[in-house]
Scaffold this active site. Structure first.
Site, PDB file in Angstrom:
ATOM      1  N   HIS A  24       0.849  -1.202   0.000  1.00 55.47           N
ATOM      2  CA  HIS A  24       0.000   0.000   0.000  1.00 55.47           C
ATOM      3  C   HIS A  24       0.877   1.243   0.000  1.00 55.47           C
ATOM      4  O   HIS A  24       1.264   1.764   1.046  1.00 55.47           O
ATOM      5  CB  HIS A  24      -0.942   0.017   1.211  1.00 55.47           C
ATOM      6  CG  HIS A  24      -2.059   1.011   1.049  1.00 55.47           C
ATOM      7  ND1 HIS A  24      -3.356   0.636   0.794  1.00 55.47           N
ATOM      8  CD2 HIS A  24      -2.075   2.363   1.078  1.00 55.47           C
ATOM      9  CE1 HIS A  24      -4.113   1.706   0.681  1.00 55.47           C
ATOM     10  NE2 HIS A  24      -3.351   2.780   0.853  1.00 55.47           N
ATOM     11  N   HIS A  26       1.194   4.908  -2.440  1.00 59.69           N
ATOM     12  CA  HIS A  26       0.709   5.725  -3.552  1.00 59.69           C
ATOM     13  C   HIS A  26       1.869   6.419  -4.257  1.00 59.69           C
ATOM     14  O   HIS A  26       2.880   6.746  -3.646  1.00 59.69           O
ATOM     15  CB  HIS A  26      -0.310   6.747  -3.051  1.00 59.69           C
ATOM     16  CG  HIS A  26      -1.597   6.127  -2.604  1.00 59.69           C
ATOM     17  ND1 HIS A  26      -2.588   5.788  -3.483  1.00 59.69           N
ATOM     18  CD2 HIS A  26      -2.035   5.770  -1.373  1.00 59.69           C
ATOM     19  CE1 HIS A  26      -3.605   5.255  -2.808  1.00 59.69           C
ATOM     20  NE2 HIS A  26      -3.279   5.226  -1.528  1.00 59.69           N
ATOM     21  N   GLU A 211     -11.727   3.095   6.046  1.00 58.02           N
ATOM     22  CA  GLU A 211     -10.793   4.073   6.599  1.00 58.02           C
ATOM     23  C   GLU A 211     -11.585   5.262   7.130  1.00 58.02           C
ATOM     24  O   GLU A 211     -11.758   5.430   8.336  1.00 58.02           O
ATOM     25  CB  GLU A 211      -9.792   4.524   5.535  1.00 58.02           C
ATOM     26  CG  GLU A 211      -8.788   5.554   6.043  1.00 58.02           C
ATOM     27  CD  GLU A 211      -7.959   6.176   4.938  1.00 58.02           C
ATOM     28  OE1 GLU A 211      -6.894   6.723   5.253  1.00 58.02           O
ATOM     29  OE2 GLU A 211      -8.397   6.150   3.770  1.00 58.02           O
ATOM     30  N   ASP A 289       1.512   4.110   2.855  1.00 60.88           N
ATOM     31  CA  ASP A 289       0.485   4.958   2.260  1.00 60.88           C
ATOM     32  C   ASP A 289       1.109   6.126   1.487  1.00 60.88           C
ATOM     33  O   ASP A 289       1.341   6.019   0.295  1.00 60.88           O
ATOM     34  CB  ASP A 289      -0.484   5.443   3.332  1.00 60.88           C
ATOM     35  CG  ASP A 289      -1.846   5.824   2.780  1.00 60.88           C
ATOM     36  OD1 ASP A 289      -2.054   5.700   1.559  1.00 60.88           O
ATOM     37  OD2 ASP A 289      -2.724   6.237   3.565  1.00 60.88           O
ATOM     38  N   ASP A 290       1.392   7.238   2.164  1.00 59.70           N
ATOM     39  CA  ASP A 290       1.967   8.433   1.541  1.00 59.70           C
ATOM     40  C   ASP A 290       3.068   8.994   2.433  1.00 59.70           C
ATOM     41  O   ASP A 290       2.852   9.965   3.168  1.00 59.70           O
ATOM     42  CB  ASP A 290       0.893   9.503   1.337  1.00 59.70           C
ATOM     43  CG  ASP A 290      -0.180   9.083   0.345  1.00 59.70           C
ATOM     44  OD1 ASP A 290       0.139   8.975  -0.843  1.00 59.70           O
ATOM     45  OD2 ASP A 290      -1.335   8.869   0.768  1.00 59.70           O
TER      46      ASP A 290
END
Length: 347
Positions: A24, A26, A211, A289-290
């Protein structure tokens, strides 16, 4: 906690050396902050202080205003990726960062429509991205695959176009199809045809859910999109029946603890229900994630499990195994990774 001896003193095993898969992450959000600053200077982009202050921005996306601010910062960062060499640099540096954190397999998620206006259209954009992935694999040795993600904020017909594009490039390293952005907008069932196209083309379904909204969004991903993985999925912890269903079906939740706290889904790292999901038998793949916006990469997510949830080294190794099992890695790669995880645990 199980410990080994280093230099005569007890020490936990190094989590950066624990082999793992990263499922996961991005695309723009994987960028190094220093790279963002250099690209902004290159193109004369004026970044807001939240992206230049040297610390992760203060975010809270549990209301629409907060989500808008998060999305605005992300869009500003994305606007600095304007040429093929920028894409190549991002993927190469992301691979380098992942390797430092013990990642041996990366599945990075991208919505190519976001980059297409500057890169000549959808097909040229996919070519640029996949060429960059090929080059980064050769340069770093990290196995990298791509998930194409549709945007909940756009029309479902756009998602169908992306699904067909993803299937077209399945032999170039696209392994899955996702659905991202604010899950409070756009019903999962509106995108069922796009996901059917992707599944029929051999891609795994990995939409975001659970989420910003509760267990119902996870159920929708299972019922309407036949999800094999769930992006986040942590809110399933609020529904014991749903936890059992995820465990029985072996659906991997891509859990991103630092992201959950940064966006206000949970107040503190110890509030993220890692232990609840783990004890219920729900497979998890911890993800960053980010990192550009949340300030931590892959190994830090395992450190949260260790420090704030009391996961011992055997349990952390099992989390790493679950990330590998939930991946699209070929069987020989999985077998090698699982063996190396056993080796890490054996010390």
């Amino acid at each position: 906690m199980e410990r080994v001896r280093v230099g005569g003193e007890a020490a936990s095993r190094d989590l950066r050396e624990l082999p793992k898969a990263h499922l996961h992450l991005h695309f723009t959000g994987s960028m190094r902050p220093s790279t963002l600053l250099e690209l902004a200077d290159k193109y004369g982009v004026h970044l807001p202080e939240a992206l230049t202050g040297g610390e992760p921005p203060k975010l809270r996306a549990t209301d629409e205003r907060g989500w808008f601010r998060f999305q605005r910062l992300y869009d500003m960062a994305r606007s600095c990726l304007r040429a093929p060499e920028d894409i190549q640099r991002l993927v190469r540096e992301t691979a380098q960062e992942d390797i430092r954190d013990g990642s041996r397999w990366l599945e990075i998620q991208v919505d190519p429509t976001s980059y297409a206006p500057r890169l000549g259209g959808l097909i040229p954009t996919m070519e640029v991205i996949l060429d960059a992935v090929d080059a980064a694999q050769r340069e770093t040795g990290l196995g990298i695959r791509v998930l194409v993600a549709a945007n909940r904020m756009k029309h479902p017909l756009d998602a169908r176009t992306l699904a067909r594009l993803a299937v077209r490039y399945a032999d170039r390293g696209i392994v899955g199809f996702g659905l991202s952005n604010d899950e409070r907008r756009g019903m999962a069932r509106d995108f069922d045809r796009a996901f059917a196209i992707a599944r029929d083309g051999g891609l795994l379904a990995a939409p975001h859910g659970g989420e910003l909204t509760g267990p119902a969004s996870v159920r929708d991903c299972l019922d309407d999109l036949d999800a094999a993985r769930i992006g986040h999925g942590v809110r399933a912890a609020e529904d014991p029946r749903l936890l059992r269903r995820l465990a029985e079906r072996g659906v991997t939740c891509e859990v991103c603890p630092a992201s959950n706290v940064a966006l206000g889904v949970y107040e503190k790292p110890e509030d993220v229900p890692l232990r609840t999901l783990f004890d219920a038998g729900v497979p998890m793949a911890l993800g960053a994630d980010d990192p550009l916006l949340f300030g931590s990469r892959l190994a830090a997510q395992y450190e949260i499990a260790r420090t704030h949830h009391g996961f011992d080294d055997a349990e952390l190794a099992e989390l790493a195994r679950q990330s590998v099992r939930g991946s699209a890695a070929p069987a020989p790669v999985r077998d090698e990774l699982l063996a190396d995880i056993d080796g890490w645990l054996a010390g």
